[in-house]
Write a protein that holds these residues in place. Structure first.
Motif, short mmCIF file in Angstrom:
data_model
loop_
_atom_site.label_atom_id
_atom_site.label_comp_id
_atom_site.label_asym_id
_atom_site.label_seq_id
_atom_site.Cartn_x
_atom_site.Cartn_y
_atom_site.Cartn_z
N ALA A 36 0.84 -1.20 0.00
CA ALA A 36 0.00 0.00 0.00
C ALA A 36 0.87 1.25 0.00
CB ALA A 36 -0.90 0.01 1.23
N PRO A 37 0.63 2.21 -0.91
CA PRO A 37 1.31 3.50 -0.84
C PRO A 37 1.02 4.19 0.49
CG PRO A 37 0.17 3.24 -2.93
CD PRO A 37 -0.28 2.11 -2.06
N GLU A 38 1.89 5.09 0.88
CA GLU A 38 1.78 5.70 2.21
C GLU A 38 0.53 6.55 2.36
OE1 GLU A 38 5.11 6.92 4.35
OE2 GLU A 38 5.84 4.87 4.11
N ASP A 39 -0.06 7.00 1.25
CA ASP A 39 -1.29 7.79 1.36
C ASP A 39 -2.55 6.92 1.29
OD1 ASP A 39 -1.16 7.07 -1.28
OD2 ASP A 39 -1.42 9.10 -2.09
N SER A 40 -2.39 5.60 1.30
CA SER A 40 -3.55 4.71 1.25
C SER A 40 -4.30 4.73 2.57
CB SER A 40 -3.10 3.28 0.95
OG SER A 40 -2.45 3.19 -0.29
N ASP A 41 -5.61 4.82 2.50
CA ASP A 41 -6.44 4.72 3.70
C ASP A 41 -6.52 3.27 4.15
OD1 ASP A 41 -7.09 7.45 3.91
OD2 ASP A 41 -8.64 7.22 2.37
N ILE A 42 -6.48 3.08 5.46
CA ILE A 42 -6.59 1.73 6.01
C ILE A 42 -8.03 1.46 6.39
CG2 ILE A 42 -5.91 0.24 7.94
CD1 ILE A 42 -3.21 1.59 7.92
N PRO A 43 -8.70 0.52 5.71
CA PRO A 43 -10.09 0.22 6.05
C PRO A 43 -10.18 -0.55 7.36
CG PRO A 43 -9.46 -0.63 3.87
CD PRO A 43 -8.21 -0.27 4.59
N GLU A 44 -11.30 -0.40 8.03
CA GLU A 44 -11.54 -1.20 9.21
C GLU A 44 -11.65 -2.67 8.81
OE1 GLU A 44 -14.20 -0.03 12.30
OE2 GLU A 44 -14.34 2.01 11.52
N LYS A 45 -11.15 -3.54 9.67
CA LYS A 45 -11.22 -5.00 9.50
C LYS A 45 -10.34 -5.53 8.37
CE LYS A 45 -15.86 -5.38 11.45
NZ LYS A 45 -17.26 -5.88 11.25
N ALA A 46 -9.53 -4.68 7.75
CA ALA A 46 -8.59 -5.16 6.75
C ALA A 46 -7.45 -5.91 7.43
CB ALA A 46 -8.03 -4.01 5.92
N GLU A 47 -6.81 -6.82 6.71
CA GLU A 47 -5.63 -7.50 7.25
C GLU A 47 -4.42 -6.62 6.97
OE1 GLU A 47 -2.97 -11.54 6.63
OE2 GLU A 47 -5.16 -11.68 6.52
N ILE A 48 -3.78 -6.18 8.03
CA ILE A 48 -2.66 -5.25 7.93
C ILE A 48 -1.36 -5.97 8.32
CG2 ILE A 48 -1.72 -3.03 8.67
CD1 ILE A 48 -4.42 -2.90 7.18
N ALA A 49 -0.32 -5.73 7.54
CA ALA A 49 1.00 -6.28 7.87
C ALA A 49 2.05 -5.21 7.64
CB ALA A 49 1.30 -7.50 7.02
N LEU A 50 3.07 -5.24 8.45
CA LEU A 50 4.22 -4.35 8.27
C LEU A 50 5.35 -5.20 7.71
CD1 LEU A 50 4.58 -1.34 8.73
CD2 LEU A 50 5.63 -1.84 10.93
N ILE A 51 5.76 -4.88 6.49
CA ILE A 51 6.67 -5.73 5.74
C ILE A 51 8.08 -5.15 5.77
CG2 ILE A 51 7.12 -6.82 3.52
CD1 ILE A 51 4.51 -7.71 4.73
N PRO A 52 9.02 -5.79 6.48
CA PRO A 52 10.40 -5.32 6.42
C PRO A 52 10.95 -5.52 5.01
CG PRO A 52 10.06 -6.85 8.25
CD PRO A 52 8.85 -6.94 7.37
N PRO A 53 12.04 -4.84 4.67
CA PRO A 53 12.66 -5.08 3.37
C PRO A 53 12.97 -6.57 3.20
CG PRO A 53 13.65 -3.17 4.41
CD PRO A 53 12.77 -3.82 5.45
N VAL A 54 12.57 -7.12 2.06
CA VAL A 54 12.76 -8.55 1.87
C VAL A 54 14.18 -8.85 1.44
CG1 VAL A 54 10.36 -8.92 1.32
CG2 VAL A 54 11.95 -8.41 -0.51
N SER A 55 14.70 -10.03 1.73
CA SER A 55 16.04 -10.38 1.34
C SER A 55 15.98 -11.41 0.23
CB SER A 55 16.82 -10.95 2.50
OG SER A 55 16.10 -11.81 3.32
N GLY A 56 16.10 -11.48 0.79
CA GLY A 56 16.41 -12.55 0.09
C GLY A 56 17.30 -12.20 0.11
#
Length: 239
Positions: free
Chosen positions: A61-81
């Motif tokens: 989600a872009p930083e200006d995206s609204d977060i809806p109620e009851k949505a599944e939210i995750a905070l994603i660290p930079p992936v590595s791999g």
């Protein structure tokens, strides 16, 4: 507004939980504002939060995206791999999988073979012992599984559309020892040149966008890869 946030890898480690219940006074909030409030509430994790992305219902989600109620939210660290029980999840067509079982290259290759394709390739990513002067003994992988499957499907769709190629990807989770495969990408196409291009594209996109993290385990301790500025040994194993 009450938000439940899923956390992963080093971010979950520093915040001491993989699922955070967070209350905000605002009646509506954007992804960027959520990160600001989390950073203020958890200053020890602020540097990790600042470089992490917010996912809403398995999509970045872009930083200006609204977060809806009851949505599944995750905070994603930079992936590595957890590997106590069997893990296996796949896309409905079986082409994209994550598992904590040993990867079988021939089985994955068979998924993409086509009578009209004259070229097929396997990319096998394995655990190496030395990175510069650092001695690795094993890697440990963790994933945001539903979103990882979704992003692997996106990569496969792009490969199909751009190169008329078939693609299958399986990524291993949990502990992966030296010389063992952590990821296998199988690609087939009518011609070898497009097969090489599609295979390279698939692994580069996987490393950029699929929420799978790796922890390097060595004689000094362990460290999650992906956070800039994190130093070796910042997370020590118990003796």
């Amino acid at each position: 507004m009450h938000i439940t946030i899923r956390l992963f890898a080093g971010l979950a480690e520093v915040m001491g939980t993989s699922s955070l219940s967070f209350n905000v006074e605002e009646t509506s909030i954007t992804a960027g504002r959520l990160k600001e409030l989390l950073s203020a509430s958890y200053p020890d994790a602020a540097s990790q939060i600042s470089v992490s992305l917010v996912a809403i219902d398995h999509e970045y989600a872009p930083e200006d995206s609204d977060i809806p109620e009851k949505a599944e939210i995750a905070l994603i660290p930079p992936v590595s791999g957890g590997e106590a029980s069997s893990i296996y999840e796949s896309s409905p067509d079986g082409l994209y999988e994550v598992t904590n079982q040993v990867l079988l290259a021939e089985d994955i290759l068979n998924k993409v073979l086509d009578t009209n394709h004259g070229a097929s390739l396997l990319f096998v990513g394995t655990t190496r012992e030395m990175t510069g002067e650092q001695h690795t003994t094993a890697l440990f992988y963790e994933a945001y599984i539903p979103m990882a499957i979704s992003k692997l499907q996106e990569i496969g769709k792009e490969v199909q559309e751009r190169w008329n190629a078939r693609c299958a990807i399986t990524h291993r989770l949990g502990l992966v020892g030296l010389k063992e495969a952590s990821v296998i990408i199988a690609v087939s196409s009518p011609h070898r040149d497009t097969c090489y291009e599609a295979s390279r594209y698939a692994i580069e996109k996987l490393k950029q966008m699929v929420p799978i993290w790796k922890q390097d385990i060595n004689e000094k301790g362990h460290i999650w890869k992906g956070f800039e500025g994190q130093t070796e040994g910042s997370s020590k194993m118990e003796p």
